[in-house]
Design a protein around this motif. Structure first.
Motif, PDB file in Angstrom:
ATOM      1  N   PHE A 139       0.833  -1.197   0.000  1.00  0.00           N
ATOM      2  CA  PHE A 139       0.000   0.000   0.000  1.00  0.00           C
ATOM      3  C   PHE A 139       0.869   1.249   0.000  1.00  0.00           C
ATOM      4  O   PHE A 139       1.806   1.351   0.803  1.00  0.00           O
ATOM      5  N   TYR A 140       0.559   2.201  -0.874  1.00  0.00           N
ATOM      6  CA  TYR A 140       1.067   3.564  -0.779  1.00  0.00           C
ATOM      7  C   TYR A 140      -0.077   4.378  -0.182  1.00  0.00           C
ATOM      8  O   TYR A 140      -1.105   4.571  -0.846  1.00  0.00           O
ATOM      9  N   CYS A 141       0.072   4.832   1.040  1.00  0.00           N
ATOM     10  CA  CYS A 141      -1.068   5.427   1.731  1.00  0.00           C
ATOM     11  C   CYS A 141      -0.612   6.546   2.665  1.00  0.00           C
ATOM     12  O   CYS A 141       0.589   6.791   2.813  1.00  0.00           O
ATOM     13  N   ASP A 142      -1.585   7.205   3.280  1.00  0.00           N
ATOM     14  CA  ASP A 142      -1.223   8.260   4.216  1.00  0.00           C
ATOM     15  C   ASP A 142      -1.122   7.712   5.635  1.00  0.00           C
ATOM     16  O   ASP A 142      -1.347   6.517   5.884  1.00  0.00           O
ATOM     17  N   ASN A 143      -0.790   8.582   6.567  1.00  0.00           N
ATOM     18  CA  ASN A 143      -0.532   8.177   7.937  1.00  0.00           C
ATOM     19  C   ASN A 143      -1.728   7.469   8.579  1.00  0.00           C
ATOM     20  O   ASN A 143      -1.594   6.412   9.191  1.00  0.00           O
ATOM     21  N   MET A 144      -2.930   8.038   8.447  1.00  0.00           N
ATOM     22  CA  MET A 144      -4.113   7.466   9.086  1.00  0.00           C
ATOM     23  C   MET A 144      -4.551   6.161   8.422  1.00  0.00           C
ATOM     24  O   MET A 144      -5.027   5.250   9.095  1.00  0.00           O
ATOM     25  N   ILE A 233     -11.474   3.895  13.083  1.00  0.00           N
ATOM     26  CA  ILE A 233     -11.061   3.706  14.470  1.00  0.00           C
ATOM     27  C   ILE A 233     -11.022   5.051  15.186  1.00  0.00           C
ATOM     28  O   ILE A 233     -11.362   5.167  16.365  1.00  0.00           O
ATOM     29  N   THR A 234     -10.618   6.061  14.458  1.00  0.00           N
ATOM     30  CA  THR A 234     -10.462   7.395  15.040  1.00  0.00           C
ATOM     31  C   THR A 234     -11.787   7.981  15.518  1.00  0.00           C
ATOM     32  O   THR A 234     -11.821   8.767  16.477  1.00  0.00           O
ATOM     33  N   ARG A 235     -12.881   7.599  14.856  1.00  0.00           N
ATOM     34  CA  ARG A 235     -14.208   8.111  15.230  1.00  0.00           C
ATOM     35  C   ARG A 235     -15.252   7.052  14.862  1.00  0.00           C
ATOM     36  O   ARG A 235     -15.914   7.156  13.836  1.00  0.00           O
ATOM     37  N   PRO A 236     -15.392   5.985  15.683  1.00  0.00           N
ATOM     38  CA  PRO A 236     -16.335   4.913  15.350  1.00  0.00           C
ATOM     39  C   PRO A 236     -17.732   5.455  15.073  1.00  0.00           C
ATOM     40  O   PRO A 236     -18.252   6.300  15.795  1.00  0.00           O
ATOM     41  N   PRO A 241     -12.115   9.376   7.417  1.00  0.00           N
ATOM     42  CA  PRO A 241     -11.348   9.151   8.645  1.00  0.00           C
ATOM     43  C   PRO A 241     -12.088   9.550   9.919  1.00  0.00           C
ATOM     44  O   PRO A 241     -11.527   9.443  10.999  1.00  0.00           O
ATOM     45  N   GLY A 242     -13.298  10.031   9.798  1.00  0.00           N
ATOM     46  CA  GLY A 242     -14.049  10.459  10.968  1.00  0.00           C
ATOM     47  C   GLY A 242     -13.818  11.923  11.287  1.00  0.00           C
ATOM     48  O   GLY A 242     -12.822  12.524  10.879  1.00  0.00           O
ATOM     49  N   ALA A 243     -14.740  12.496  12.030  1.00  0.00           N
ATOM     50  CA  ALA A 243     -14.617  13.908  12.411  1.00  0.00           C
ATOM     51  C   ALA A 243     -13.401  14.111  13.308  1.00  0.00           C
ATOM     52  O   ALA A 243     -13.174  13.355  14.243  1.00  0.00           O
ATOM     53  N   ASP A 244     -12.652  15.147  13.010  1.00  0.00           N
ATOM     54  CA  ASP A 244     -11.428  15.440  13.758  1.00  0.00           C
ATOM     55  C   ASP A 244     -11.779  16.286  14.987  1.00  0.00           C
ATOM     56  O   ASP A 244     -11.511  17.484  15.026  1.00  0.00           O
TER      57      ASP A 244
END
Length: 258
Positions: A139-144, A233-236, A241-244
């Motif tokens: 995978f080439y992906c970002d941090n999250m 995972i960050t915001r089930p 990626p879910g609300a920051d």
């Protein structure tokens, strides 16, 4: 539950909002398996020798499957990683920019992961188009995205903490070899070669999963989604990626008084 590679790719693209296709990397040591691949797959050949990470550009960005032997590989680091070239003085000297002296360069070069002799060819292509079981999935992906892959991988394989292997270069080629040989996931930054030649963005990171663990990892992602309502995972409950928003944010409110 048993998912096809096409289904796995669709889940990963949807739930993690991947920018690039997951790359199925196959190391062919068996002639019969190579012939099976040639019979079943639609594939491209490099017109000129290029780097391994440039082969992967076709796979992750264009959705093409590339097949080649050493004749299509123009990167000495990758040739060494895949057991297609011996470590010689020129290879050691090419690492001088990374190290204190040539003695350290030789030690570092010889410590990098390397496949045994006998590799016949390598194929790289979108996971969803795989016609044989991949050796690893890159995978080439970002941090999250890498974080979510790592968490699901660790839970699926009951492995914690996850120990990775970072080398001074050979991130794409050596990084996949390490994961294949050690039968464990690997997470590592881009190297100078994959940044320049392989067009890895500054904010992207490499995550590699052994092919035999891919189904377990995706099934764990889907299990989380069933239990928590989404793949984040960050915001089930939120889509990735879910609300920051941190836990205290609803309490941190200011009212204009004057």
């Amino acid at each position: 539950m048993s998912l096809s590679y096409k289904e796995m790719q669709q889940v990963l693209m949807d739930e993690l909002r991947l920018y690039h296709y997951p790359i199925a990397v196959k190391f062919f040591f068996d002639e019969a398996e190579l012939e099976t691949f040639k019979d079943k797959a639609e594939f491209y050949l490099p017109v000129k020798p290029m780097t391994f990470c440039q082969w992967e550009i076709a796979a992750r960005m264009k959705g093409q499957t590339v097949l080649s032997g050493p004749e299509g590989l123009g990167c000495s680091n990758a040739l060494v990683s895949f057991g297609w070239k011996e470590i010689d003085d020129n290879e050691i000297k090419s690492h001088a920019k990374y190290v204190r002296d040539l003695a350290q360069a030789e030690r570092f070069v010889r410590s990098k992961p390397r496949l045994p002799e006998g590799l016949k060819a390598i194929a790289v292509g979108p996971l969803g188009d795989a016609v044989v079981d991949p050796s690893v999935v890159h995978f080439y992906c970002d941090n999250m995205q890498a974080y979510h892959l790592a968490v699901d991988y660790m839970a699926a394989t009951d492995q914690h903490p996850l120990k990775t292997n970072v080398t001074m270069n050979s991130s794409a080629c050596g990084g996949t070899v390490y994961s294949y040989q050690e039968k464990t996931a690997n997470m590592l930054p881009a190297c100078s070669g994959s940044y320049n030649a392989g067009k890895t963005e500054r904010g992207e990171i490499n995550f590699v999963i052994p092919g035999e663990h891919m189904g377990l990892t995706v099934e764990r992602l889907l299990e989380r989604k069933r239990n928590l309502g989404s793949g984040a995972i960050t915001r089930p409950g939120d889509n990735f990626p879910g609300a920051d928003i941190c836990k205290n944010c609803p309490l941190i409110i200011f009212k204009k008084e004057k």
